[in-house]
Write a protein that holds these residues in place. Structure first.
Motif, PDB file in Angstrom:
ATOM      1  N   THR A  28       0.835  -1.205   0.000  1.00 31.37           N
ATOM      2  CA  THR A  28       0.000   0.000   0.000  1.00 31.37           C
ATOM      3  C   THR A  28       0.866   1.250   0.000  1.00 31.37           C
ATOM      4  O   THR A  28       0.585   2.223  -0.721  1.00 31.37           O
ATOM      5  CB  THR A  28      -0.912   0.001   1.235  1.00 31.37           C
ATOM      6  N   TYR A  29       1.946   1.215   0.787  1.00 29.73           N
ATOM      7  CA  TYR A  29       2.839   2.378   0.869  1.00 29.73           C
ATOM      8  C   TYR A  29       3.514   2.621  -0.495  1.00 29.73           C
ATOM      9  O   TYR A  29       3.564   3.765  -0.983  1.00 29.73           O
ATOM     10  CB  TYR A  29       3.900   2.117   1.940  1.00 29.73           C
ATOM     11  N   LEU A  30       4.034   1.539  -1.115  1.00 25.75           N
ATOM     12  CA  LEU A  30       4.731   1.701  -2.395  1.00 25.75           C
ATOM     13  C   LEU A  30       3.771   2.165  -3.492  1.00 25.75           C
ATOM     14  O   LEU A  30       4.134   2.990  -4.338  1.00 25.75           O
ATOM     15  CB  LEU A  30       5.385   0.373  -2.793  1.00 25.75           C
ATOM     16  N   GLN A  81       2.249   6.144  -7.234  1.00 28.47           N
ATOM     17  CA  GLN A  81       1.140   6.871  -7.858  1.00 28.47           C
ATOM     18  C   GLN A  81       1.399   8.370  -7.850  1.00 28.47           C
ATOM     19  O   GLN A  81       1.140   9.083  -8.828  1.00 28.47           O
ATOM     20  CB  GLN A  81      -0.161   6.546  -7.117  1.00 28.47           C
ATOM     21  N   GLN A  82       1.940   8.841  -6.723  1.00 28.45           N
ATOM     22  CA  GLN A  82       2.243  10.266  -6.620  1.00 28.45           C
ATOM     23  C   GLN A  82       3.361  10.652  -7.594  1.00 28.45           C
ATOM     24  O   GLN A  82       3.317  11.706  -8.235  1.00 28.45           O
ATOM     25  CB  GLN A  82       2.662  10.591  -5.185  1.00 28.45           C
ATOM     26  N   VAL A 117       1.276  18.232  -5.916  1.00 29.10           N
ATOM     27  CA  VAL A 117       1.018  16.808  -6.187  1.00 29.10           C
ATOM     28  C   VAL A 117       0.666  16.080  -4.886  1.00 29.10           C
ATOM     29  O   VAL A 117      -0.260  15.257  -4.841  1.00 29.10           O
ATOM     30  CB  VAL A 117       2.254  16.164  -6.840  1.00 29.10           C
ATOM     31  N   ALA A 118       1.405  16.413  -3.817  1.00 31.03           N
ATOM     32  CA  ALA A 118       1.122  15.787  -2.518  1.00 31.03           C
ATOM     33  C   ALA A 118      -0.272  16.153  -2.031  1.00 31.03           C
ATOM     34  O   ALA A 118      -0.987  15.326  -1.456  1.00 31.03           O
ATOM     35  CB  ALA A 118       2.171  16.218  -1.498  1.00 31.03           C
ATOM     36  N   ALA A 119      -0.685  17.420  -2.303  1.00 34.62           N
ATOM     37  CA  ALA A 119      -2.021  17.863  -1.883  1.00 34.62           C
ATOM     38  C   ALA A 119      -3.112  17.115  -2.637  1.00 34.62           C
ATOM     39  O   ALA A 119      -4.198  16.877  -2.105  1.00 34.62           O
ATOM     40  CB  ALA A 119      -2.163  19.365  -2.088  1.00 34.62           C
ATOM     41  N   MET A 120      -2.819  16.740  -3.890  1.00 34.65           N
ATOM     42  CA  MET A 120      -3.806  16.006  -4.678  1.00 34.65           C
ATOM     43  C   MET A 120      -4.123  14.645  -4.054  1.00 34.65           C
ATOM     44  O   MET A 120      -5.234  14.130  -4.170  1.00 34.65           O
ATOM     45  CB  MET A 120      -3.300  15.793  -6.108  1.00 34.65           C
ATOM     46  N   PHE A 121      -3.125  14.059  -3.400  1.00 31.28           N
ATOM     47  CA  PHE A 121      -3.310  12.727  -2.838  1.00 31.28           C
ATOM     48  C   PHE A 121      -3.619  12.762  -1.342  1.00 31.28           C
ATOM     49  O   PHE A 121      -3.733  11.721  -0.719  1.00 31.28           O
ATOM     50  CB  PHE A 121      -2.053  11.882  -3.082  1.00 31.28           C
TER      51      PHE A 121
END
Length: 432
Positions: free
Chosen positions: A142-144, A149-150, A166-170
């Motif tokens: 799940t972490y990978l 994906q990011q 990009v981090a905010a999108m996820f």
């Protein structure tokens, strides 16, 4: 009064020394302790004690943009900064034959490594995870997937988006709830959600009250019937009046119930104070500072009144039964009342302001537990609490008067269980 004190003392000491009381209390403490320590036991047996640091190798040619972004990947900050969370660190290696990589795998310092296939059309190319057992842990997978994906989004978006965007999108989107007012308008001004700790305390009180009233009530009726069937009752009533005996037993067993609740509460407090359970309240978002202490005060008053209401019913029923084999059937109506009083608030804990709960909080046989629910997690005015307590108190006194008459008559009647009509006739005959 001295006889009453003697009966209370004898009943209390006699009951707390019985094997059934000791074994039942011990089993309850064990069940509570096991239940509260299950998460710790799971960690111990899984060998997962505390946060886990995982090292993952990244094998890629120099200039591989996806690999560079993965090595620089920083996960979102945890919601609780003090919470121990698993961490994953990436280390670059030139090739799968790198001596440091092989040594790290042999020493179990490196869990596995990632390789990138030939570059695809756009974004992150297919990735392969290599490990000694060929398996990928669910949490690590799940972490990978989240990290890749990011990075995939960042590669596709190019320079149009910053790494923060990009981090905010996820970042997970939070969804709040708000209750509408009765006229259908926005209920911002009336939104008064109760803290989670209040729900926990109400839930615990409901179970404790139900168990205590049921167990102590059965103790009272069983003891009265046992004394009557063994003819010891005929000797006892020559030394103390039936009324003194009944209230002495009820008060003595009330003290037994209080002691059992105190022992169970102490076991819960001790388990919460254990080092590995120190964060259990924080983990479940429970804050003792938000506790409504009115629940405990009113809860104790309602428990006392509710106990005497039901205990007197159990004593009256026990006095009219001559054989212990018939006691269960005779107690069925009283037990049905306790089940109704328990299940109505239990199944309404998520909706404490329904008409059913409001009505039940004024009916004496259901008000002790239903009013606890309304005080803890519902909306209730002080006058409603006062009216409920007055009705319950008056009913308890009235039932005490009736139970005393039935008890004085019942303990002198033997043979088959008498009907209500026969009890009334006996009362008139004995001029009770």
């Amino acid at each position: 009064m001295n006889k009453m004190g003697t009966i209370i003392s004898f009943t209390f000491k006699n009951k707390v020394r019985t094997k059934s009381f000791l074994i039942t209390t011990l089993i309850l403490i064990l069940l509570i302790s096991i239940g509260m320590n299950i998460p710790y036991f799971i960690k111990v047996f899984q060998g997962d004690d505390g946060a886990k640091d995982t090292q993952i190798g990244v094998v890629a040619e120099q200039g591989n943009r996806a690999a560079e972004l993965l090595l620089a990947y920083a996960p979102p900050a945890a919601a609780d900064a003090d919470e121990d969370t698993d961490t994953v660190a990436f280390t670059a290696f030139a090739s799968a034959d790198d001596a440091a990589l092989k040594q790290g795998l042999d020493d179990d310092k490196i869990e596995g490594y990632l390789t990138f296939d030939a570059k695809g059309s756009e974004g992150v190319p297919p990735v392969t995870y290599h490990s000694k057992d060929g398996e990928l842990d669910k949490d690590l997978k799940t972490y990978l997937q989240g990290a890749l994906q990011q990075i995939n989004t960042q590669l596709i978006a190019g320079d149009k988006l910053t790494q923060e965007q990009v981090a905010a999108m996820f970042a997970p989107v939070s969804i709040g709830t708000q209750q509408l007012s009765t006229d259908g308008k926005d209920g911002a001004a009336t939104d008064e959600s109760k803290p989670a700790i209040n729900y926990v305390i109400v839930y615990v009180l409901l179970i404790l009250f139900f168990m205590s009233i049921t167990m102590t009530g059965n103790m009272i009726s069983a003891e009265v019937t046992s004394e009557k069937s063994s003819r010891i009752m005929e000797i006892l009533i020559t030394s103390a009046s039936p009324l003194t005996q009944m209230f002495g037993k009820v008060i003595g067993i009330f003290l037994v119930g209080l002691m059992q609740i105190a022992i169970i509460s102490a076991s819960i407090a001790v388990n919460l104070m254990l080092p590995h359970n120190a964060s259990i309240l924080t983990d479940f978002d429970l804050d003792l500072g938000q506790l409504n202490y009115g629940i405990l005060v009113y809860g104790f008053i309602l428990y006392v009144l509710g106990y005497f209401l039901y205990a007197l019913m159990y004593a009256a029923v026990g006095s009219i039964v001559s054989r212990t084999e018939d006691l269960g059937q005779a107690l069925m109506p009283v037990m049905m009342c306790t089940f109704v009083a328990f299940y109505i608030p239990l199944f309404s804990i998520s909706a404490p302001d329904t008409m059913l709960i409001k009505v039940a909080s004024f009916v004496p046989i259901t008000s002790p537990l239903s009013m606890v629910l309304r005080i803890g997690v519902g909306e209730v005015a002080f006058w409603e609490i006062a009216v409920s307590l007055v009705i319950l108190l008056a009913t308890t006194f009235g039932l005490g008067w009736l139970a005393a008459k039935i008890y004085r008559t019942g303990v002198l009647m033997y043979g088959k269980r008498p009907s209500i009509k026969e009890i009334r006739k006996a009362m008139k005959a004995y001029k009770i």
